[in-house]
Write an enzyme that holds these catalytic residues in place. Sequence first.
Site, short mmCIF file in Angstrom:
data_model
loop_
_atom_site.label_atom_id
_atom_site.label_comp_id
_atom_site.label_asym_id
_atom_site.label_seq_id
_atom_site.Cartn_x
_atom_site.Cartn_y
_atom_site.Cartn_z
N GLU A 147 2.77 -2.03 -5.35
CA GLU A 147 3.39 -2.82 -4.28
C GLU A 147 4.31 -3.92 -4.81
O GLU A 147 5.23 -4.36 -4.13
CB GLU A 147 2.32 -3.43 -3.36
CG GLU A 147 1.37 -4.33 -4.11
CD GLU A 147 0.27 -4.93 -3.25
OE1 GLU A 147 0.47 -5.16 -2.06
OE2 GLU A 147 -0.82 -5.18 -3.81
N ARG A 169 8.54 11.25 2.13
CA ARG A 169 7.49 10.72 2.99
C ARG A 169 6.66 9.69 2.24
O ARG A 169 6.44 9.84 1.04
CB ARG A 169 6.56 11.86 3.46
CG ARG A 169 7.25 12.93 4.28
CD ARG A 169 7.71 12.35 5.60
NE ARG A 169 8.62 13.25 6.29
CZ ARG A 169 8.21 14.19 7.16
NH1 ARG A 169 6.94 14.32 7.44
NH2 ARG A 169 9.09 14.98 7.75
N ILE A 225 -9.69 -6.62 -8.40
CA ILE A 225 -9.46 -5.19 -8.26
C ILE A 225 -8.25 -4.77 -9.08
O ILE A 225 -8.13 -3.61 -9.47
CB ILE A 225 -9.28 -4.88 -6.76
CG1 ILE A 225 -9.65 -3.44 -6.51
CG2 ILE A 225 -7.88 -5.18 -6.27
CD1 ILE A 225 -10.01 -3.17 -5.11
N ASP A 226 -7.36 -5.73 -9.38
CA ASP A 226 -6.11 -5.41 -10.07
C ASP A 226 -6.28 -5.30 -11.58
O ASP A 226 -5.35 -4.93 -12.28
CB ASP A 226 -5.06 -6.49 -9.76
CG ASP A 226 -4.64 -6.45 -8.31
OD1 ASP A 226 -4.63 -5.36 -7.73
OD2 ASP A 226 -4.33 -7.52 -7.76
N ARG A 270 -9.66 -1.11 -1.66
CA ARG A 270 -10.67 -2.09 -2.06
C ARG A 270 -11.95 -1.99 -1.23
O ARG A 270 -12.80 -2.87 -1.30
CB ARG A 270 -10.10 -3.51 -2.02
CG ARG A 270 -9.72 -4.03 -0.66
CD ARG A 270 -8.91 -5.32 -0.76
NE ARG A 270 -9.40 -6.20 -1.79
CZ ARG A 270 -8.63 -6.95 -2.59
NH1 ARG A 270 -7.34 -6.94 -2.44
NH2 ARG A 270 -9.15 -7.71 -3.51
#
Lengths: 342, 342, 342, 342
Positions: free
Chosen positions: B222, B266, B127-128, B275
Amino acid sequence: MRVGVLTGGGDCPGLNAVIRAAVRKGVQEYGYGFTGFRDGWRGLLEGRAVPLGIPEVRGILPRGGTVLGSSRTNPFTADDGVRRIKDNLAKAEIDALIAIGGEDTLGVAARLCDEFGIKCVGVPKTIDNDLSATDYTFGFDTAVNIATEAIDRLHTTAESHMRVLVVEVMGRHAGWIALHSGLAGGANVILIPEQRFDVDEVCAWIESRFRVRYAPIVVVAEGAMPREGGMVLKDGSHDAFGHVRLSGVGEWLAKEIENRTGNEARTTVLGHIQRGGTPSAFDRWLATRFGLHAVDAVHDGDFGSMVALRGTDIVRVPIAEATARLKTVDPALYAEAGVFFG
Amino acid sequence: MRVGVLTGGGDCPGLNAVIRAAVRKGVQEYGYGFTGFRDGWRGLLEGRAVPLGIPEVRGILPRGGTVLGSSRTNPFTADDGVRRIKDNLAKAEIDALIAIGGEDTLGVAARLCDEFGIKCVGVPKTIDNDLSATDYTFGFDTAVNIATEAIDRLHTTAESHMRVLVVEVMGRHAGWIALHSGLAGGANVILIPEQRFDVDEVCAWIESRFRVRYAPIVVVAEGAMPREGGMVLKDGSHDAFGHVRLSGVGEWLAKEIENRTGNEARTTVLGHIQRGGTPSAFDRWLATRFGLHAVDAVHDGDFGSMVALRGTDIVRVPIAEATARLKTVDPALYAEAGVFFG
Amino acid sequence: MRVGVLTGGGDCPGLNAVIRAAVRKGVQEYGYGFTGFRDGWRGLLEGRAVPLGIPEVRGILPRGGTVLGSSRTNPFTADDGVRRIKDNLAKAEIDALIAIGGEDTLGVAARLCDEFGIKCVGVPKTIDNDLSATDYTFGFDTAVNIATEAIDRLHTTAESHMRVLVVEVMGRHAGWIALHSGLAGGANVILIPEQRFDVDEVCAWIESRFRVRYAPIVVVAEGAMPREGGMVLKDGSHDAFGHVRLSGVGEWLAKEIENRTGNEARTTVLGHIQRGGTPSAFDRWLATRFGLHAVDAVHDGDFGSMVALRGTDIVRVPIAEATARLKTVDPALYAEAGVFFG
Amino acid sequence: MRVGVLTGGGDCPGLNAVIRAAVRKGVQEYGYGFTGFRDGWRGLLEGRAVPLGIPEVRGILPRGGTVLGSSRTNPFTADDGVRRIKDNLAKAEIDALIAIGGEDTLGVAARLCDEFGIKCVGVPKTIDNDLSATDYTFGFDTAVNIATEAIDRLHTTAESHMRVLVVEVMGRHAGWIALHSGLAGGANVILIPEQRFDVDEVCAWIESRFRVRYAPIVVVAEGAMPREGGMVLKDGSHDAFGHVRLSGVGEWLAKEIENRTGNEARTTVLGHIQRGGTPSAFDRWLATRFGLHAVDAVHDGDFGSMVALRGTDIVRVPIAEATARLKTVDPALYAEAGVFFG
């Protein structure tokens, strides 16, 4: 340096993303000023200029359509068109022009540049993905996603009722939307303009599908045509191959299937919803990069060129190369999909 | 000819589309039989085979995840792993294996093929989008669409309230999802693992954004990390570069921004929703073509190879080539996005 | 206690949610067993029973259509229908029946219960929202969302080109989908079956819209009809009011508009995509609660009743009350929308 | 007659639809003029008026947020607030005011009307759906759809990996979003602020779910709290019940689950994406009708009243009645969902 921008031809998700990216980079990195022309070449002919700075492009990235408006006006068929364009460019103090459009718009840009010395850079645009020299055009991915989502929804009915479901998608001369959405949606038959279809073969696929107790879904490009005549012709217009174009092939085919197989058939005609709404992430990415690279081409003085996608790179090609021929579906690629028919 | 199929590593939209396409083409065009192994290499170690014919793959095209299940089991770290795999392949009468997975799964396939003569064909999955040798991997476009839609929604709040909105997206070692969704979503700051960020610079961009009366949106991968220390480390794990990985960089950054600029911030952490769900049309197209071409590679006896996307073509490359190094974001490409920061 | 479940009529998003909720609550709270009958009343006539336990209903909540299949079979027109039903219920040891369906399916349930003592509880289902006695039926919200999204997309084209865009939505006898999606989508004209339309008035609205430089969007229910004749009738069937039904009112109206106003008009026919795909959150909530309350009605011995929505409460009403008359759009409510026409 | 309009409190999809509908009807049917005040009561205090005619409301129906801006300013805590409001209303020649907002905004409107004779009509707005006197508030359905779609995506991972997935949704004082999205998404545990949860019971549900080989999904409202202490308190703020509010309950709970059950747990925090983006069709319908009926209330001189939804009707209630108490989830309704836990 002042750069003019215009958008021509049918609307297409991603046009605004191109405009925004070009203006952002031109203003911030090169110190350019920008002027928009309304409604494609028509606005340039008529001198309808609008200011185009960073405030004007704020918030337009996710919006479909084009904030500059569009038209299909061709300045070469207008009285004294080239002179009026030159005058209006001079009056607005435009040094270079970014023309965003399809075959027609880019063809005009190429001639203005090559024959009349107007400094143009092209950005290719067509929802149908049928321009040579670029792997993809923006707008196409959005259209394919919309058509695929529609096909997904039809599967629900296909699983619950024994009906043939025909969905007509865009594509007068090239079957890219039909092929991609048909494959992605799991259609049982995909019909494209590049290959005339045989209604009996379609009916055979349909009946083979019914034998496994699932209802068949047929994706047909609006420009697809049967191998033989007999169609109800609605508008008598002609397609690029010199054939009479069929308006309403979806409905026509549904009736034929009903008559020949005895199964009920229902039609969905997606129409303009395929070219509307917010662009997909891929189209925004592509359009944004096209805008950034178009202004780089202006900065490099690379006029007469067009930005294009090759793999994951943005490259430059001569505009003329891109518009010389229609990019249609290769027979081998269409054959690849055949394993899913029936 | 009987072909085994397994899926390894994290789940990824499009896995089922690969399986379906391989089975459809293998059965219909080459007359192959197929056997699935449950939960990646683990199922092959344990001999957990499941039938995999056309009925089993019906209807799975639009479904996320993998009908075969997955795991991160590495047979080379298992007792007597290679022998057990050979035994189970023999017992199930498997002639060739299609392994669908990321770096780890494909690395195992390459070794089994090169060192132990097991006939493997690889299909890349992450997915990356961080696998070399292929322009894109399936699943990535879906993830980018999901993240972009989330950013779109945050713009609404950004226009109505003067708050900093931080959205943390996937990408431990490569910033592809952050870069693509950040550009497509019109983020004002994009932070990727490939380049350590400077919190003061981030705060400067934020304040410049506030000056035009719009609230800033920060997209952070992340795996992104600040130039200097001072982070609250939550799990002490290490990333590919030997750095201590920051769990929760989104929340950490939001607090830093609040402390340094005095603006409310926020956080949205998209997590696994990136995913999940149905694959985008592009990912289904790519995954389907990967499946078709993987079974062609089996048919051609082209073992040790992996299918890959190059432009609009599916090509074959040695598996080892694809897994040799991580495909990270090029600094020049990241710099291209910089015009939109602030 | 063993409860039979069947679904009748057209497919509708939410059917599976009803089935799942009834089974979950019946098994876990009351210790019931469940049996499904395939394809509505036809499966009960033919004794085609399928097991329906918690494993069978796992994962079906978000899926459109019905795992039990459906049909329009009426057992009262079948030879010896009632006796066969009684026999098959006895054979399968069914104590009570939950019938999920529209006017026809529920009408049969009411008669079987009232006249023949078969213990039935009804769950109302119609995508058209035209059943009395309940504020909403599930499936309707999903259909309205799909139609609204389509209208949203058309606005993009409407802002870029001067064309009339006609979108034909479901609704043969009631205009609920047209009214709700037309209002939610910001349509400029909404035409419903309850009120014959005047083509000249439609054209006047269209021209008034063009005067503010926006292209008009016309939403027309498939059952809407012009005040006077002159329509091209395609199938000669008749509607509930005794009028000849117009198949293809969308396309017919587009042609009329082109002829009368000289503006180009394009048609989208959404067709079955309105009833497919995953149910909206509202429809899943409503369908789930209908399922829970239907099994409560069985538990209370409240046979001959149907669950219904009143405000935010699920109540019970006699089935007959719900099917006595079609719930059509009130003229006052339609008039409320008139402020947006033109 | 000139009517002022303002929007207060947090942004919420549908605000623009209310404004547009009120203006369209007021101008066209009653011949009113309209004036907007920027940023809620603050703009009225500061006299920041903007023109609000039909051109200003064109195209805003599908847009989230509010074109008028918003704030949480309370004029009763401002110096000389009421007098400044009266002055500014007089200066702008405002005869009546439509105030769109939640508890606070409406509370101000009620006092201004009752105690100071300012002619106000209220329109209720809260994404949390926790206002009494109306079945639903607009924005809620949109938020529930967004949360449900996120849960749908998590199911993909839940089917492929044995992990606990925790998703934190909005709802500080009322669990409506958690309850509706949890039910619609098929969550295995739903935790709401109205009932303190027992972590051991949550872990028991999780383990029971793992026994059927599916990974559990836990939906937790941001205001939900464990029965006993031990939480890591992040900001020390207090909720409506006098309890210390937990910031980050999702992440806290995930850690607790990991510690107590030994299963890996991942968290998604949806945050502000729940209140952004385009409103759902239901919310546009509701907001549009609220706008139409609010201007009718002005026309009828029914000041101090608020529009509200009862079943499918728009009614009027005293503003005070709507704001007197929080509408929380009834224990019986929450218990209804319990059949799906575990």
